[in-house]
Design a protein around this motif. Sequence first.
Motif, short mmCIF file in Angstrom:
data_model
loop_
_atom_site.label_atom_id
_atom_site.label_comp_id
_atom_site.label_asym_id
_atom_site.label_seq_id
_atom_site.Cartn_x
_atom_site.Cartn_y
_atom_site.Cartn_z
N LEU A 67 0.81 -1.21 0.00
CA LEU A 67 0.00 0.00 0.00
C LEU A 67 0.85 1.27 0.00
O LEU A 67 0.34 2.36 0.27
CB LEU A 67 -0.94 0.00 1.21
N ALA A 68 2.15 1.14 -0.30
CA ALA A 68 3.05 2.31 -0.20
C ALA A 68 2.57 3.48 -1.05
O ALA A 68 2.59 4.62 -0.59
CB ALA A 68 4.46 1.90 -0.59
N ASP A 69 2.10 3.21 -2.28
CA ASP A 69 1.72 4.37 -3.11
C ASP A 69 0.42 5.00 -2.63
O ASP A 69 0.26 6.21 -2.65
CB ASP A 69 1.69 4.04 -4.61
N ASN A 70 -0.51 4.15 -2.12
CA ASN A 70 -1.73 4.74 -1.53
C ASN A 70 -1.38 5.57 -0.30
O ASN A 70 -1.90 6.67 -0.11
CB ASN A 70 -2.73 3.65 -1.15
N ASP A 71 -0.48 5.04 0.53
CA ASP A 71 -0.11 5.74 1.76
C ASP A 71 0.61 7.06 1.44
O ASP A 71 0.43 8.06 2.15
CB ASP A 71 0.77 4.85 2.65
N ALA A 72 1.42 7.05 0.37
CA ALA A 72 2.11 8.29 -0.02
C ALA A 72 1.10 9.33 -0.49
O ALA A 72 1.19 10.51 -0.13
CB ALA A 72 3.12 7.99 -1.12
N GLN A 73 0.10 8.89 -1.28
CA GLN A 73 -0.94 9.81 -1.74
C GLN A 73 -1.78 10.29 -0.56
O GLN A 73 -2.16 11.47 -0.48
CB GLN A 73 -1.83 9.12 -2.78
N ALA A 74 -2.04 9.39 0.41
CA ALA A 74 -2.81 9.77 1.60
C ALA A 74 -2.05 10.82 2.41
O ALA A 74 -2.66 11.77 2.92
CB ALA A 74 -3.09 8.54 2.45
N ALA A 75 -0.74 10.68 2.49
CA ALA A 75 0.07 11.67 3.24
C ALA A 75 -0.01 13.02 2.54
O ALA A 75 -0.12 14.07 3.19
CB ALA A 75 1.51 11.18 3.33
N GLU A 76 0.00 12.99 1.19
CA GLU A 76 -0.12 14.23 0.42
C GLU A 76 -1.49 14.87 0.68
O GLU A 76 -1.60 16.08 0.90
CB GLU A 76 0.04 13.89 -1.05
N ASN A 77 -2.54 14.03 0.64
CA ASN A 77 -3.90 14.54 0.93
C ASN A 77 -3.95 15.15 2.32
O ASN A 77 -4.57 16.20 2.54
CB ASN A 77 -4.93 13.40 0.88
N ARG A 78 -3.33 14.46 3.29
CA ARG A 78 -3.37 14.91 4.69
C ARG A 78 -2.74 16.30 4.82
O ARG A 78 -3.27 17.17 5.50
CB ARG A 78 -2.67 13.88 5.57
N ASN A 79 -1.61 16.50 4.12
CA ASN A 79 -0.95 17.82 4.15
C ASN A 79 -1.85 18.89 3.54
O ASN A 79 -1.97 20.00 4.05
CB ASN A 79 0.37 17.77 3.36
N ARG A 80 -2.48 18.52 2.42
CA ARG A 80 -3.34 19.47 1.73
C ARG A 80 -4.55 19.84 2.60
O ARG A 80 -4.94 21.01 2.68
CB ARG A 80 -3.79 18.81 0.42
#
Lengths: 282, 113
Positions: A67-80
């Motif tokens: 799930l690394a790429d989902n988690d990376a996108q989720a971290a980006e969403n979280r920052n936004r």
Amino acid sequence: MCTTCGCGGGNATIDGLALLLPRYRKRATIPAQSSYRLPGHDNAPLGAAHAPDMTPERILHIEEDILADNDAQAAENRNRIAARGLFALNFVSSPGSGKTTLLVDTIRRWAARTPLAVIEGDQQTANDAERIRATGAPAVQINTGKGCHLDARMISLALDRLAAERHLPQNGLLLIENVGNLVCPAAFDLGEAHKVVILSVTEGEDKPLKYPDMFRAADLLLVSKIDLLPYLDFSVDTAIRYARQIRPDLPVICVSAKTSEGCDAWLAWLEAGCAALQGRTG
Amino acid sequence: MHELTLAEHALRIVEKSAHQADATRVTRIKLAIGALAHVDPETMRYCCEMVSRGTLADGACIEIVHSPGRACCADCGAEVELKQLGESCPHCGSYRLDVCDGDQMLVVDIGIV
């Protein structure tokens, strides 16, 4: 030609004609083992570690979370989401637990406390987003088609859509209603502050034990439709006890959108979440 | 059926690594799936085989390494094996168990030629 010792028949000819490669290569099987080896040479004399015209299998060590790429996108969403000062919640439950009804009721009660926006997830139809928009709140509908859950990329696109329509609020609530499914959405971080799991009293009180991943992933349990309790054998205490076997200390709020019971406690929980976020972001 | 999505994620990781290594074919894929992970290992194997059709990893042998669930008891401090979520500590009966291993879903390594 073998790159180890130079043996091999790749360039060999008989009477000027290229040799056909031996057929054993076609029959080679690939046993599971994690060391350098040569397919097709399981029966080679002395377990020979080289062979003509064979590209040795190499092992690439990866050790990467699926799930690394989902988690990376989720971290980006979280920052936004954090940069907009939004308290984001991911609502998860079985189909029919009353998620949308609760959201519509919550939006009406929340009124002008802060702005908010909603992201709706369903396999098909825009019915839920239309129900949300009827309250006056902006909503984006994600249809997952055959998909059984929302993922971080979908949320990123939904945030783009809200921003393009100038509906992405500054300082307020972002409510994400996941696809009704008590299994799959548990694995996917969307960038939310918390997963909120909803269990309606018309379901079995042992749902937390049957579907533990979701109750473990959640930070709040809403027991919904409690106005129906007089007509059912559902024990709220038992359901909460089971939920806390999976997730000790899980906060629980019992609500009814029909009678308003518990709604003050639910709104107070939302306000506390927003206030904590504002405190952190200054 | 989120295993299909997870298999697609796993295949992307495999293909990226294989391309970077100029592989012509992926012969095998080793996954580590913990006992407490969000997937059924056999469904995952089936989905991996399905999504790899027509790719570099077509026909690759899918190996799944199972790791047992482990948790630390917040009450008595014991480290215990956890077969599934919702079990209590075998030493003190507490449900306050913090999972410390066995919830991973990894692509461990791949074989390429």
